[in-house]
Enzyme design. Structure first.
Site, PDB file in Angstrom:
ATOM      1  N   ARG A 126      16.726 -80.741  20.385  1.00 46.97           N
ATOM      2  CA  ARG A 126      18.111 -80.349  20.080  1.00 46.97           C
ATOM      3  C   ARG A 126      18.946 -81.106  21.087  1.00 46.97           C
ATOM      4  NH1 ARG A 126      22.688 -80.057  19.045  1.00 46.97           N
ATOM      5  NH2 ARG A 126      23.928 -78.192  18.567  1.00 46.97           N
ATOM      6  N   HIS A 129      24.202 -81.444  24.453  1.00 46.74           N
ATOM      7  CA  HIS A 129      25.443 -80.949  23.855  1.00 46.74           C
ATOM      8  C   HIS A 129      25.996 -79.812  24.700  1.00 46.74           C
ATOM      9  CE1 HIS A 129      22.390 -78.073  22.529  1.00 46.74           C
ATOM     10  NE2 HIS A 129      23.364 -77.218  22.268  1.00 46.74           N
ATOM     11  N   HIS A 131      28.843 -76.118  24.070  1.00 45.78           N
ATOM     12  CA  HIS A 131      29.530 -75.281  23.086  1.00 45.78           C
ATOM     13  C   HIS A 131      30.853 -74.759  23.634  1.00 45.78           C
ATOM     14  CE1 HIS A 131      25.820 -75.178  20.777  1.00 45.78           C
ATOM     15  NE2 HIS A 131      25.176 -74.705  21.826  1.00 45.78           N
ATOM     16  N   GLU A 135      26.088 -69.354  24.928  1.00 44.07           N
ATOM     17  CA  GLU A 135      24.830 -69.351  24.164  1.00 44.07           C
ATOM     18  C   GLU A 135      23.773 -68.524  24.883  1.00 44.07           C
ATOM     19  OE1 GLU A 135      23.103 -73.143  22.658  1.00 44.07           O
ATOM     20  OE2 GLU A 135      21.345 -72.600  23.856  1.00 44.07           O
ATOM     21  N   HIS A 174      23.629 -78.930  27.885  1.00 45.90           N
ATOM     22  CA  HIS A 174      22.217 -78.564  27.917  1.00 45.90           C
ATOM     23  C   HIS A 174      21.464 -79.212  26.762  1.00 45.90           C
ATOM     24  CE1 HIS A 174      24.324 -75.536  25.476  1.00 45.90           C
ATOM     25  NE2 HIS A 174      23.204 -75.425  24.767  1.00 45.90           N
ATOM     26  N   GLU A 197      27.104 -73.612  14.462  1.00 50.28           N
ATOM     27  CA  GLU A 197      26.294 -74.590  15.176  1.00 50.28           C
ATOM     28  C   GLU A 197      26.694 -76.020  14.822  1.00 50.28           C
ATOM     29  OE1 GLU A 197      22.924 -75.721  17.703  1.00 50.28           O
ATOM     30  OE2 GLU A 197      24.397 -74.112  17.578  1.00 50.28           O
ATOM     31  N   HIS A 311      22.445 -42.536  17.975  1.00 51.86           N
ATOM     32  CA  HIS A 311      23.225 -42.937  19.142  1.00 51.86           C
ATOM     33  C   HIS A 311      24.395 -43.789  18.689  1.00 51.86           C
ATOM     34  CE1 HIS A 311      20.780 -46.479  18.303  1.00 51.86           C
ATOM     35  NE2 HIS A 311      21.620 -47.189  19.025  1.00 51.86           N
ATOM     36  N   HIS A 313      27.333 -46.975  20.537  1.00 48.91           N
ATOM     37  CA  HIS A 313      27.661 -47.834  21.678  1.00 48.91           C
ATOM     38  C   HIS A 313      29.173 -47.833  21.873  1.00 48.91           C
ATOM     39  CE1 HIS A 313      23.525 -49.303  21.687  1.00 48.91           C
ATOM     40  NE2 HIS A 313      23.640 -49.354  20.364  1.00 48.91           N
ATOM     41  N   GLU A 318      27.250 -53.984  17.857  1.00 44.64           N
ATOM     42  CA  GLU A 318      25.821 -54.290  17.995  1.00 44.64           C
ATOM     43  C   GLU A 318      25.383 -55.273  16.904  1.00 44.64           C
ATOM     44  OE1 GLU A 318      21.589 -51.950  17.231  1.00 44.64           O
ATOM     45  OE2 GLU A 318      23.231 -50.865  18.200  1.00 44.64           O
ATOM     46  N   HIS A 357      24.432 -44.237  14.481  1.00 46.36           N
ATOM     47  CA  HIS A 357      23.367 -44.836  13.680  1.00 46.36           C
ATOM     48  C   HIS A 357      22.014 -44.545  14.303  1.00 46.36           C
ATOM     49  CE1 HIS A 357      24.368 -47.790  16.787  1.00 46.36           C
ATOM     50  NE2 HIS A 357      23.175 -48.344  16.621  1.00 46.36           N
TER      51      HIS A 357
END
Length: 419
Positions: A126, A129, A131, A135, A174, A197, A311, A313, A318, A357
């Site tokens: 890969r 590059h 971003h 990541e 990276h 991407e 539970h 968050h 999530e 959930h």
């Protein structure tokens, strides 16, 4: 409907009936309520309301019984879909590997995080590059060599294996390369649901869009020496398998030396954060993985018959990725709405911040999945823990249960049931 999907549907119905009976025995559901839940919406012999004589897709119905025949507890007004299989994602294939993604364009509810699944052969690269988003990554298979430089220009080179993580903040350049014997496959998670991407700053693409005389002046070499630069992006390409790690580390360090920042994390070298009879969870956020400043993870294993407890968050949405097994999840939303969906390996799930959930193992092997959050820290609240730390008379008045039933609820967060 084929035999397998029919068999799966009725076995699920028997399971739900057993669960309803148990709740009735505990006093949370009446016997009549439990019987009503056991009757519908799963098909029964002679039930014309639950028949489906028209065209269908039995394999998909068999994988998604809680969508084909929702539990009676689901609302008629549906919650926005929160599942997207990577099997539906289009692969971009190259010599050296492939890539596919699930973003807000595929899963509209997924506004805070996006996922990219990538495979590299041994030697597959890969390309270098960076971003505009952070990541985060987990290795799903094989081994890879990752490289980067930190904000001071110091080098980082490391080898990673299954379940290891890495984290590269936005703007940090990276690369990733598959190692022998069979390269690698990994999941990338970006802290922006709109991320793609295909919208990345690539070394090859950058070179192809700069005038040759500018490159010559910048690098201090003749234009003729740069005549073989790529004319378009490489993205993923095949190269020779890299040599010894220490040799690459020494060559990359140069005069500046190695970076003091460890961009990799060895997940399985830490003990489980919580372990019960029902399974275990490993929580990795910035308190353990210092480089991971904007993404937190829980790697959850639920044994057959177990459940990730009810539970929510309070700090972040999530994003889920299902690595192994089968499960189902009900999300209770605002406005008296709820929806249940089924998940298999390779699926992405998503739960918006603060929504109640659970995730239940519905198969006969371990259910393994990621919980990902756009946050520097992990946080959740347990329904049982809340109820048992509220004045008991208030809880009993709400739920219509007696003191013995309330006392039987877990007083502390269990995470994965049974305790």
């Amino acid at each position: 409907m084929n035999d397998d999907s029919t068999k799966d549907m009725f076995s699920r119905r028997r399971f739900l009936g057993t669960g309803s009976a148990a709740l009735a025995a505990a006093g949370i559901l009446s016997a009549a309520d439990a019987a009503a839940q056991d009757q519908k919406p799963y098909p029964t012999n002679g039930d014309r309301n639950a028949s489906d004589p028209g065209p269908g897709n039995p394999p998909l119905d068999g994988q998604n019984p809680d969508s084909a025949w929702p539990p009676a507890t689901d609302s008629k007004s549906l919650v926005q879909t929160f599942k997207y299989p990577f099997s539906f994602a289009n692969k971009r294939t190259y010599k050296g590997g492939w890539s596919r993604e699930v973003t807000v364009r595929e899963l509209a509810v997924s506004k805070t995080l996006a996922g990219v699944n990538m495979r590299l052969t041994a030697g597959g690269v890969r390309e270098l590059h960076w971003h505009t988003a952070d990541e985060w990554a987990i290795v799903l298979y094989g081994t890879a060599r990752i490289t980067a430089i930190d904000r001071d220009g110091k080098s980082f080179v490391a080898d990673v294996k299954k379940n290891d993580l890495w984290y590269f903040p936005s703007g940090i350049p990276h690369s990733i390369q598959g190692l022998e014997p069979d390269g690698t496959e990994f999941m990338l998670v970006f802290d922006d649901g709109n991320f793609s991407e295909s919208e990345t700053v690539l070394l090859s693409d950058s070179m192809s869009h700069l005038p040759p005389e500018v490159l010559s002046k910048n690098f201090g070499v003749a234009e003729a020496a740069l005549k073989n630069l790529p004319k378009q992006e490489l993205f993923i390409f095949q190269a020779a398998v890299p040599g010894a790690l220490d040799a690459d580390q020494k060559a990359a360090a140069g005069a500046l030396g190695k970076s003091p920042t460890d961009f990799a994390f060895r997940t399985m070298e830490m003990p489980p954060t919580k372990s019960t009879k029902g399974g275990e969870v490993r929580i990795v956020d910035s308190s353990r993985f210092k480089a991971s400043t904007n993404v937190a993870m829980a790697l959850v294993t639920v044994h057959p018959g177990g459940m990730r407890e009810l539970h929510w968050h309070p700090n972040a949405d999530e994003w889920q990725y299902y690595i192994a097994g089968k499960g189902r999840m009900t999300v209770v939303a605002t406005g008296n709405k709820a929806r249940t969906m089924d998940f298999q390996m390779g699926d992405v799930g998503y739960v918006e911040k603060t929504l109640l959930h659970y995730i239940e193992n519905t198969g006969d092997t371990d259910l393994i999945f990621l919980e990902m959050f756009k946050s520097s820290f992990y946080q959740d609240l347990s329904l049982s823990e809340w109820l048992t730390h509220t004045p008991p008379e208030l809880v009993m008045a709400h739920l219509g249960i007696d003191k013995a039933t309330l006392d039987a609820l877990p007083r502390d967060e269990v995470v994965v049931l049974p305790k």
